[in-house]
Scaffold this motif. Structure first.
Motif, PDB file in Angstrom:
ATOM      1  N   ASP A  83       0.923  -1.210   0.266  1.00  0.00           N
ATOM      2  CA  ASP A  83       0.031  -0.124  -0.190  1.00  0.00           C
ATOM      3  C   ASP A  83       0.982   1.258  -0.009  1.00  0.00           C
ATOM      4  O   ASP A  83       1.491   1.658   1.051  1.00  0.00           O
ATOM      5  CB  ASP A  83      -0.849  -0.001   1.368  1.00  0.00           C
ATOM      6  N   GLU A  86       1.136   4.171   2.592  1.00  0.00           N
ATOM      7  CA  GLU A  86       1.647   3.684   4.087  1.00  0.00           C
ATOM      8  C   GLU A  86       3.022   3.080   3.807  1.00  0.00           C
ATOM      9  O   GLU A  86       3.871   3.209   4.990  1.00  0.00           O
ATOM     10  CB  GLU A  86       0.708   2.484   4.554  1.00  0.00           C
ATOM     11  N   TRP A 309       0.023  -0.979  16.769  1.00  0.00           N
ATOM     12  CA  TRP A 309       0.702  -1.480  15.568  1.00  0.00           C
ATOM     13  C   TRP A 309       1.838  -2.397  15.936  1.00  0.00           C
ATOM     14  O   TRP A 309       2.326  -2.624  16.997  1.00  0.00           O
ATOM     15  CB  TRP A 309       1.542  -0.340  15.028  1.00  0.00           C
ATOM     16  N   HIS A 314       4.110  -0.491   8.238  1.00  0.00           N
ATOM     17  CA  HIS A 314       2.832  -0.286   7.705  1.00  0.00           C
ATOM     18  C   HIS A 314       1.887   0.145   8.846  1.00  0.00           C
ATOM     19  O   HIS A 314       1.605  -0.479   9.901  1.00  0.00           O
ATOM     20  CB  HIS A 314       2.200  -1.615   6.705  1.00  0.00           C
ATOM     21  N   ARG A 315       1.147   1.333   8.743  1.00  0.00           N
ATOM     22  CA  ARG A 315       0.439   1.932   9.716  1.00  0.00           C
ATOM     23  C   ARG A 315      -0.910   2.152   9.359  1.00  0.00           C
ATOM     24  O   ARG A 315      -1.616   3.171   9.130  1.00  0.00           O
ATOM     25  CB  ARG A 315       0.918   3.078  10.208  1.00  0.00           C
ATOM     26  N   PRO A 316      -1.699   0.924   9.592  1.00  0.00           N
ATOM     27  CA  PRO A 316      -3.252   0.905   8.810  1.00  0.00           C
ATOM     28  C   PRO A 316      -4.124   1.965   9.838  1.00  0.00           C
ATOM     29  O   PRO A 316      -3.770   1.955  11.330  1.00  0.00           O
ATOM     30  CB  PRO A 316      -3.745  -0.367   8.915  1.00  0.00           C
ATOM     31  N   GLY A 317      -4.693   2.848   9.371  1.00  0.00           N
ATOM     32  CA  GLY A 317      -5.615   3.933   9.718  1.00  0.00           C
ATOM     33  C   GLY A 317      -4.959   5.159  10.321  1.00  0.00           C
ATOM     34  O   GLY A 317      -5.479   6.023  11.061  1.00  0.00           O
ATOM     35  N   ASP A 319      -1.904   7.943   8.883  1.00  0.00           N
ATOM     36  CA  ASP A 319      -1.158   8.400   7.451  1.00  0.00           C
ATOM     37  C   ASP A 319       0.268   8.784   8.005  1.00  0.00           C
ATOM     38  O   ASP A 319       0.603   9.843   8.272  1.00  0.00           O
ATOM     39  CB  ASP A 319      -1.772   9.719   6.756  1.00  0.00           C
TER      40      ASP A 319
END
Length: 584
Positions: A83, A86, A309, A314-317, A319
């Motif tokens: 993604d 991210e 996390w 990668h840090r979902p949720g 930015d």
């Protein structure tokens, strides 16, 4: 465009005025003649290269990001499809679009760089980081202001640079790495196990993209020359396994390994660096305690971000790319976006009610918490009994006897890096579970555990796990502590350890157990911020085995006794946010 500047949300302060980049690749020569492979990416607008000097942001890595940036594939040829909003690649592209040069350099002895590593995180590597900052600052396309970012190993390379205080390094965005190498990797005397990546075969580096023209025969020959030097690098896993004590001597590196490669050894030097810091961690990251200790021991202008996390970039949720841009705009471009006017800490709380997931704080530990003790008791839970279940209560035991016998299981499928096997751990460990909570309970900070034990063996590893059990009986891992019994001695720490029990773990501190005799183990658990909802139960699970850890395994699993009486009181202490309810 409306101006917005808050954690993870950033717009209107700087313009994405570039629509592409151009890759350049060359070697930078270090003070001893060793050549470091570096790729840099300069912004373009409609294919035209920007000629004005710009600030530079770079990563210093032993992995294969140069190859990823050049080809979109890993060195093994597999497609790289993250993604992009991210991932590191997407973050780099965002920075370049806003008028930064991005660079990726490879640690000596890795990738396409020449030389070999005397050890991981060595003083030699620190000087390389210093010289790379200077090299990047003096290029014609650089305005002399340099920033760094990265997590894990290339969070550690940033800490190394800070030891040497490079004048050009104005801002560092450091994530998920260790401060004290021994405490980060061994924690309580039990070393984390390794995958293959730190010590991959040196010939694997031949799959890297050569410096210069990708298909040039001369470039390929240069890569082969560089890789042949990598065979002299020392091996991280073997060296760490050969050094069980904090003061162990490493024959391979001819140093006291843990002292030599630990950032805390150089804390006084690091704190003289004139570099602004943004530290970030995750409540599921294996180095989360170290991230907190960094924040509490580093003196520079600083920020701290903590989210829900794992150990990855990668840090979902959230930015993270926008947050990096916000930080570097402030410190490298002098854009007044309010970053440093906010409270310095921004953290998430697991399981929080809607609207309460994120909070600001002015200091750590939080001042609005109080310690509450929850005692191991023998009464079985009436709501969710398990095979080995005792109870957890706010009432201390009054009797002078009380204990639980436990035959150790070594085959518990528990991974300390992700803690996915809650059911297996609870079935094969000793569990102590509270009655359902009468009110919500928010725990934020560092739990500690006082545990009285004896064993039929003269040593053993003890793991304490904190679990949230919902109304259906499903357990969610929150935190853990671990301690090798023979290294139980509590000592005065050489840095601010927040008043938590610290184990020096030197060879002279080792004291074996007398079988059958009770001993007190004091340990801290990993920090957390979590809401235990009304109706949920708190569980403490005790085991003597954990995957991804080199724990002691006897030929015959020992019999262990857990004491929970008025003389040998075993309890967990939780940092509870005030004005919250508790349990009876």
């Amino acid at each position: 465009m409306e101006k917005i500047s808050k954690p993870g949300v950033y717009s209107g302060y700087s313009e994405a005025s570039y629509d592409g980049w151009k890759r350049f690749s060359e070697y930078a020569k270090m003070r001893d003649g060793v050549k470091i492979a570096v790729d840099y990416y300069r912004p373009t607008r409609q294919g035209v290269l920007e000629e004005e000097p710009l600030p530079v942001v770079w990563i210093f890595t032993p992995y294969d990001y140069r190859t990823v940036f050049a080809t979109g594939k890993f060195t093994d040829g597999t497609e790289y499809a993250p993604d992009l909003e991210e991932d590191t690649l997407g973050q780099a592209k965002l920075l370049v679009s806003h008028g930064y040069v991005f660079a990726a350099a490879e640690v000596r002895g890795t990738g396409a760089s020449f030389g070999f590593r005397q050890s991981v995180n060595s003083d030699q590597e620190a000087w390389d980081g210093y010289e790379m900052c200077a090299w990047l600052a003096r290029q014609s396309w650089s305005n002399g202001k340099v920033g760094t970012f990265g997590y894990s190993y290339y969070g550690a390379t940033q800490m190394e640079m800070l030891r040497k205080r490079p004048p050009a390094l104005k801002a560092a965005f450091i994530g998920m790495t260790d401060l004290d190498k021994y405490d980060g990797w061994v924690r309580g005397g039990s070393l984390r196990a390794f995958g293959t990546q730190p010590d991959a075969a040196y010939l694997d580096d031949l799959r890297n993209v050569p410096v210069g023209e990708l298909e040039s025969e001369a470039a390929k020959a240069e890569l082969e020359k560089a890789v042949m030097q990598h065979r002299f690098s020392t091996r991280q896993a073997e060296n760490m396994k050969a050094c069980p004590y904090r003061d162990s001597w490493c024959e391979d590196t001819d140093t006291r390994l843990w002292e030599d490669i630990s950032h805390v050894t150089y804390l006084a030097d690091i704190n003289q660096a004139q570099t602004a810091l943004y530290l970030y961690g995750g409540w599921r990251d294996v180095f989360r305690r170290d991230t907190m200790m960094m924040y509490c021991n580093l003196k520079q202008p600083k920020k701290l971000l903590f989210g829900p996390w794992w150990h990855m970039d990668h840090r979902p949720g959230f930015d993270m790319a926008a947050e990096k841009l916000r930080f570097f705009d402030y410190w490298l471009k002098d854009i007044e976006n309010g970053l440093m006017e906010e409270p310095p800490i921004y953290y998430s709380t697991g399981n929080a009610r809607e609207g309460g997931e994120w909070s600001f704080a002015g200091s750590w530990p939080l001042p609005n918490t109080e310690r509450q003790s929850f005692f191991l008791r023998g009464e079985r839970s009436t709501t969710a009994p398990s095979i080995n279940d005792g109870s957890l209560s706010k009432t201390a035991p009054e009797k002078e006897s009380g204990q639980d016998e436990y035959r150790v299981f070594y085959d518990i499928r528990e991974n300390i890096d992700n803690h996915t096997q809650t059911e297996d751990r609870d079935k094969k460990g000793l569990t102590y579970t509270s009655q359902p909570l009468e009110q919500d309970l928010t725990v934020t900070g560092h739990p500690t555990m006082d545990l009285w034990i004896s064993s039929s063996s003269d040593d053993g590893d003890f793991f304490v796990h904190l679990i949230d059990v919902d109304e259906e009986g499903k357990g969610t891992y929150l935190s853990d502590g671990k301690l090798r019994a023979s290294l139980r001695a509590v000592s005065q720490p050489p840095y601010d350890f927040l008043g938590l029990p610290w184990h020096r773990c030197c060879q002279e501190d080792e004291h074996k157990l007398t079988p059958g005799k009770p001993y007190r183990l004091q340990m801290d658990l990993q920090p957390l911020s979590h809401l235990f909802c009304k109706g949920h139960r708190i569980r403490v699970t005790i085991t003597c085995a954990c995957q991804k850890v080199y724990f002691i395994q006897e030929a015959e699993p020992p019999a262990v006794t857990i004491y929970r009486d008025a003389v040998h009181t075993s309890y967990i202490s939780l940092p509870v946010v005030k004005q919250q309810g508790g349990i009876k």
